[in-house]
Structure formats: structure tokens, C-alpha cells
Motif scaffolding. Structure first.
Motif, mmCIF file in Angstrom:
data_model
loop_
_atom_site.group_PDB
_atom_site.id
_atom_site.type_symbol
_atom_site.label_atom_id
_atom_site.label_comp_id
_atom_site.label_asym_id
_atom_site.label_seq_id
_atom_site.Cartn_x
_atom_site.Cartn_y
_atom_site.Cartn_z
ATOM 1 N N GLN A 115 34.843 57.328 -20.388
ATOM 2 C CA GLN A 115 34.886 57.710 -18.982
ATOM 3 C C GLN A 115 34.099 56.724 -18.123
ATOM 4 N N ILE A 116 33.198 55.996 -18.754
ATOM 5 C CA ILE A 116 32.474 54.912 -18.091
ATOM 6 C C ILE A 116 32.652 53.666 -18.951
ATOM 7 N N THR A 117 32.984 52.562 -18.315
ATOM 8 C CA THR A 117 33.068 51.293 -19.020
ATOM 9 C C THR A 117 32.335 50.236 -18.215
ATOM 10 N N CYS A 175 41.535 41.486 -15.496
ATOM 11 C CA CYS A 175 40.651 42.534 -16.003
ATOM 12 C C CYS A 175 40.623 43.729 -15.063
ATOM 13 N N LEU A 176 40.365 43.480 -13.801
ATOM 14 C CA LEU A 176 40.180 44.586 -12.856
ATOM 15 C C LEU A 176 41.495 45.293 -12.536
ATOM 16 N N GLN A 177 42.583 44.551 -12.493
ATOM 17 C CA GLN A 177 43.873 45.190 -12.275
ATOM 18 C C GLN A 177 44.278 46.059 -13.461
ATOM 19 N N ASP A 178 43.974 45.584 -14.667
ATOM 20 C CA ASP A 178 44.252 46.390 -15.866
ATOM 21 C C ASP A 178 43.475 47.706 -15.832
ATOM 22 N N LEU A 179 42.220 47.620 -15.433
ATOM 23 C CA LEU A 179 41.395 48.823 -15.378
ATOM 24 C C LEU A 179 41.889 49.788 -14.299
ATOM 25 N N LYS A 180 42.280 49.247 -13.159
ATOM 26 C CA LYS A 180 42.822 50.117 -12.106
ATOM 27 C C LYS A 180 44.089 50.810 -12.589
ATOM 28 N N ALA A 181 44.946 50.074 -13.311
ATOM 29 C CA ALA A 181 46.187 50.658 -13.816
ATOM 30 C C ALA A 181 45.912 51.779 -14.810
ATOM 31 N N LYS A 182 44.773 51.734 -15.460
ATOM 32 C CA LYS A 182 44.395 52.771 -16.418
ATOM 33 C C LYS A 182 43.640 53.919 -15.755
ATOM 34 N N GLY A 183 43.497 53.874 -14.443
ATOM 35 C CA GLY A 183 42.889 54.982 -13.719
ATOM 36 C C GLY A 183 41.414 54.850 -13.429
ATOM 37 N N TYR A 184 40.840 53.660 -13.675
ATOM 38 C CA TYR A 184 39.409 53.487 -13.427
ATOM 39 C C TYR A 184 39.139 53.169 -11.954
ATOM 40 N N THR A 185 38.076 53.749 -11.431
ATOM 41 C CA THR A 185 37.536 53.371 -10.136
ATOM 42 C C THR A 185 36.557 52.227 -10.356
ATOM 43 N N LEU A 186 36.704 51.145 -9.610
ATOM 44 C CA LEU A 186 35.872 49.963 -9.796
ATOM 45 C C LEU A 186 34.650 50.025 -8.884
ATOM 46 N N ILE A 197 31.143 60.821 -10.180
ATOM 47 C CA ILE A 197 31.568 60.634 -11.570
ATOM 48 C C ILE A 197 32.742 61.541 -11.918
ATOM 49 N N ASP A 198 33.508 61.923 -10.900
ATOM 50 C CA ASP A 198 34.633 62.819 -11.150
ATOM 51 C C ASP A 198 35.865 62.095 -11.684
ATOM 52 N N ARG A 199 35.825 60.749 -11.682
ATOM 53 C CA ARG A 199 36.910 59.946 -12.226
ATOM 54 C C ARG A 199 36.323 58.901 -13.166
ATOM 55 N N PRO A 200 37.139 58.328 -14.059
ATOM 56 C CA PRO A 200 36.639 57.243 -14.914
ATOM 57 C C PRO A 200 36.118 56.083 -14.066
ATOM 58 N N LEU A 201 34.996 55.522 -14.469
ATOM 59 C CA LEU A 201 34.343 54.462 -13.706
ATOM 60 C C LEU A 201 34.252 53.179 -14.512
ATOM 61 N N ALA A 202 34.520 52.060 -13.868
ATOM 62 C CA ALA A 202 34.241 50.737 -14.427
ATOM 63 C C ALA A 202 33.147 50.126 -13.563
ATOM 64 N N ILE A 203 31.998 49.858 -14.166
ATOM 65 C CA ILE A 203 30.848 49.347 -13.427
ATOM 66 C C ILE A 203 30.799 47.836 -13.606
ATOM 67 N N ASP A 229 34.724 66.807 -20.196
ATOM 68 C CA ASP A 229 35.705 65.951 -20.865
ATOM 69 C C ASP A 229 35.179 64.533 -21.091
ATOM 70 N N TRP A 230 33.857 64.361 -21.150
ATOM 71 C CA TRP A 230 33.293 63.018 -21.233
ATOM 72 C C TRP A 230 33.504 62.358 -22.597
ATOM 73 N N ALA A 231 33.629 63.129 -23.662
ATOM 74 C CA ALA A 231 33.707 62.566 -25.008
ATOM 75 C C ALA A 231 35.109 62.045 -25.316
ATOM 76 N N LEU A 232 35.222 61.247 -26.368
ATOM 77 C CA LEU A 232 36.520 60.758 -26.823
ATOM 78 C C LEU A 232 37.337 61.910 -27.393
ATOM 79 N N ASP A 233 38.664 61.803 -27.265
ATOM 80 C CA ASP A 233 39.507 62.830 -27.867
ATOM 81 C C ASP A 233 39.567 62.623 -29.379
ATOM 82 N N ALA A 234 40.177 63.570 -30.075
ATOM 83 C CA ALA A 234 40.169 63.554 -31.536
ATOM 84 C C ALA A 234 40.819 62.295 -32.099
ATOM 85 N N ALA A 235 41.919 61.840 -31.479
ATOM 86 C CA ALA A 235 42.612 60.652 -31.975
ATOM 87 C C ALA A 235 41.741 59.401 -31.834
#
Length: 243
Positions: A45-47, A117-128, A145-151, A206-212
């Protein structure tokens, strides 16, 4: 032949679990328990995005902080400077992180490394979120922190490039109360991640990784933990008729 000859990411959930069950018999119960407990604390959720760091000590300290705060993915832009962590400082933290490198030559056609890099992250739903004393910056404590963040963190001394700042969605600054204008890059990463991950774990169920995703890491880390990990995977694959 390395384990990479078997595409572990493409295994079915049943085959992946069978391989995990097999490999975990070759590590001690304490080691297997440690792998599971660390993975349970990992988040995507944070990268972190690092743009052109050039000091090995800083690169290593940043990776160590990412590992310590449970960040799994680190995106490394290497347009002008090679990212070369010092293993003596990182203490092998990079082995347990997913490092994604953007290192096309500056003369290569198409988008720049920063843009890709930044366009890929935006496409995956990250807020930059760019860390910079920008006129529109808010404090890191106020970043939602209500959305995935790329710092985003820039190179030593000069910080993020104008391109990175232009592509960012928000700007954040760490409050300072002394004569210095900024913290060292590795200190800045640690301070930001402490605040963001503390709030994330407290406020987002929902901060943790899913089972897969956890299973994929379990397999990857088991292979890395075993001296003969690749060979064990290949033999198991032969026995199962994968190769």
C-alpha cells in the motif's frame, strides 16, 4: 540450471503451495516461522521511489529502512547514477525486497526512466507524493493514506527532477526547526516511513499483502534461504513433470 528456469510466478496456487510445503522442510522451524512472521507485516500500500541516488551508504540505509518498516517494493530510477548499495550497511536487506529498476540510457527512444516509473505506478492506482519543500507542500503527517501511496525521493543535494515534480500528485515536507534546510536522504525516508506505516497499520484493515502475494514471497524467500534452493526447486519440478 537455476530455479528461474521454472517460472515460479506462473505456478498454480496448488503447485506453489506444494513447492512451499516441500522447501520448508529444509529450513529450521525457527527460520520458517520468521519468514512467515515478516511476510505477514509486508505491505504494498506504500512503495518508495528513488530517483538517481549516487551514494552507496545512502542507498543501503534506505533499503534497510524499507525492510524494517515492512515496505516490499522499491522503484529505482537510474538515469544519471547507478544504484549501488553497500552490503555492509544494508546487511542484505535488498535480498528480501522487490527492487524494480528503470535504467534505460538517457538517449533511448520513448519516455524517460522517471516518466516510465511514475506512469506505471499511476496506472496501478498509486498516488504520487513528492518529498520536497515545494510551495504547495503539506507535512508528511497530513498526507492521506486512504489510497496506495508512492513516496518519491530525489538525489542527494538537488532532490527530485522537475519532471518528477511535474508528474507528482502531491508534495510533502518533513517539518524542521533548526538551521539545516533538509535531512539526509536516508533519514528522510526513515522519518516518512515511520509516520506513514504507523498510520497505515492503525487505520487501514487492508494494509497487508493478500494470500497469493504472501505465498509468492514465501516461495521466493525459501529459495533464497537455502544454499541449494535452486537445485531443490529443479528436482521438485522434474518429479512433478513441470520440466
Amino acid at each position: 540450471m537455476p530455479a528461474a528456469a521454472i517460472d515460479l510466478d506462473r505456478l498454480t496456487p496448488t503447485d506453489r503451495q506444494a513447492l512451499i510445503d516441500h522447501l520448508c522442510t529444509f529450513v529450521t522451524p525457527d527460520r520458517w516461522g520468521r519468514i512467515q512472521s515478516v511476510i505477514a507485516q509486508r505491505t504494498r500500500q506504500i512503495t518508495v521511489v528513488l530517483e538517481d541516488l549516487y551514494q552507496p551508504h545512502n542507498a543501503s540505509a534506505v533499503l534497510r529502512s524499507c525492510d524494517g518498516f515492512g515496505i516490499q517494493d522499491v522503484h529505482v530510477i537510474e538515469t544519471r547514477n547507478q544504484f549501488a548499495p553497500n552490503r555492509g550497511v544494508s546487511i542484505g536487506a535488498d535480498r528480501w525486497l522487490t527492487l524494480r529498476h528503470y535504467r534505460e540510457a538517457a538517449s533511448a527512444p520513448g519516455p524517460s526512466n522517471t516518466a516510465r516509473c511514475l506512469q506505471d505506478l499511476k496506472a496501478k492506482g498509486y498516488t504520487l507524493v513528492a518529498t520536497t519543500p515545494h510551495e504547495r507542500s503539506t507535512t508528511i503527517q497530513a498526507v492521506p493514506i486512504d489510497r496506495p501511496l508512492a513516496i518519491l525521493f530525489g538525489t542527494e543535494l538537488t532532490g527530485l527532477t522537475p519532471e518528477a515534480l511535474e508528474l507528482a500528485d502531491h508534495y510533502a515536507v518533513i517539518p524542521m526547526f533548526g538551521f539545516s534546510e533538509s535531512f539526509n536522504i536516508s533519514v528522510s525516508v526513515a522519518l516518512c516511513l515511520y509516520d506513514l506505516t504507523t498510520r497505515l497499520r492503525a487505520d487501514r484493515p487492508d494494509w497487508a499483502l493478500d494470500a497469493a502475494a504472501q505465498a509468492q514471497l514465501q516461495l521466493d524467500w525459501l529459495v533464497k534461504s537455502l544454499k541449494a534452493g535452486d537445485q531443490l526447486v529443479m528436482q521438485f519440478g522434474r518429479d512433478r513433470g513441470w520440466i
